[in-house]
Design an enzyme around this catalytic site. Sequence first.
Site, short mmCIF file in Angstrom:
data_model
loop_
_atom_site.label_atom_id
_atom_site.label_comp_id
_atom_site.label_asym_id
_atom_site.label_seq_id
_atom_site.Cartn_x
_atom_site.Cartn_y
_atom_site.Cartn_z
N GLY A 33 -15.88 34.99 45.27
CA GLY A 33 -16.33 36.27 45.83
C GLY A 33 -17.82 36.15 45.74
N THR A 34 -18.52 36.32 46.82
CA THR A 34 -19.87 35.76 46.79
C THR A 34 -20.76 36.37 47.84
OG1 THR A 34 -21.03 33.67 46.95
CG2 THR A 34 -19.29 34.02 48.49
N THR A 35 -22.03 35.92 47.83
CA THR A 35 -22.91 36.16 48.96
C THR A 35 -23.56 34.85 49.34
OG1 THR A 35 -23.47 38.24 47.86
CG2 THR A 35 -24.71 37.67 49.83
N ASP A 50 -25.47 33.01 45.85
CA ASP A 50 -25.52 33.46 44.46
C ASP A 50 -24.80 32.39 43.63
OD1 ASP A 50 -22.63 35.18 43.56
OD2 ASP A 50 -22.89 34.20 45.49
N LYS A 66 -22.90 26.73 44.99
CA LYS A 66 -22.06 26.91 46.18
C LYS A 66 -22.66 26.23 47.39
CE LYS A 66 -20.73 31.29 44.25
NZ LYS A 66 -20.64 32.74 44.37
#
Lengths: 233, 217
Positions: A33-35, A50, A66
């Site tokens: 779950g990320t940006t 992130d 990532k």
Amino acid sequence: MAAAAPMIPIFGQQISINNDMVPDWTREEVSTGTTIMAVEYDGGVVIGADSRTTTGAYIANRVTDKLTRIHDKIYCCRSGSAADTQAIAEVVSYQLGFHSIELDEPPLVETAANLFRASCYRYREELMAGILVAGWDRRKGGQVYCVPIGGMLVRQPVAVGGSGSTYVYGFMDSNYKPGLNKDQCLELAASALSLAMERDGSSGGVIRLATISEEGVERRVILGNQLPKFSTH
Amino acid sequence: MEKHYSDSQVKGVSTGTTILAAVFDGGVVIGSDSRASIGGEYVSSKTINKVIQVHDQIFCCMAGSLADAQAVTKAAKTHLSFHSVQMESPPLVMAAASVLKELCYKNKDELQAGFITAGWDMKKGPQVYVVSLGGMLISQPVTIGGSGSTFIYGYVDAKYKPNMTREECLQFATNALALAMGRDNVSGGVAHLVVITKKGVEHVVVPGNKLPRFHDE
């Protein structure tokens, strides 16, 4: 982000009477779950992400990288299921490396993006992966391709992805203009990621940035205490 | 195909919407889009006004089920005018927000509506209050709500500054609404804005074709 199919580990079933005693994160799939974000500029691309990986409410890795290398000047930003995206990236990396040797020249970013799309679309029911492919090649310079969940492929000058991205669509729309230079793109990415990390519970940690251009790949990290600050309320 | 966002649980006509309010130096701006939709598939009204006047210098914006919101604001208006007559003075913005909060909290099982209340009173000047779905009441200098608000959290966090001028705040609110309407399919139409200051109330309507445009439009 929720897992596509809940995984129930074997040991969870054996102590099913004491389900309350088993923390929920042992049953949750690992998710980035990320940006994530990628921006084109004249001469290259800036990518950023992130660094938080969660299993339910537990942060499994707070310093995740990532931004994954697919080829010398092609990187991808991963969001969704950590396992799925790692597996796809490995497969594409292999396919692209092979293709590059056959061609005897560096591969095109569009080729890499199409390989991602091929895997993501074919196995769309099993996978949960949202990927941004970005890099530099001699033919078209800096390019960003978006391969969201479902397996679409589209080139965009600027793209955001992951659960935290919804919070920064407005910021991106208002602050991005065509024709930004490398430093402006870096600042835009750092600000957008910082804003998203502040609002999204599944995004956080440090900001990892990279610029990819003809000269090569340059990576940098912005630590938690150095993040651009915005909140006045 | 997986959806990133959850489906709206609201039955019937919903103000899938974008609402916001912000305090500036000397007043407050409250605004919303103008679209009412059924489940995101049909726009039942392109020009609904979601900024409701509950008293001379107190307005509120509604989000959620349109029916619930209209019923609650009607009840709140009655309560407030009665309260104002009893007190022999204009009600406080906090009073208006509390009335809404009581209604939302006491009936939380039946209702699906959230409110932003903004106004000006003699005691504290310009204020913004938000009453959320379950009936929580808090005061904030700037607040956004509705389905379209998720897309502008980053923008609002970055761009809002305390003690802006009236023009800056109006521009900020218009931009924020335009950005949200550009990304949220259940927000759209015109931007309704109301500026409330000590002197009085001013309505500003920005039609769709006059909204600010951004780089990809």
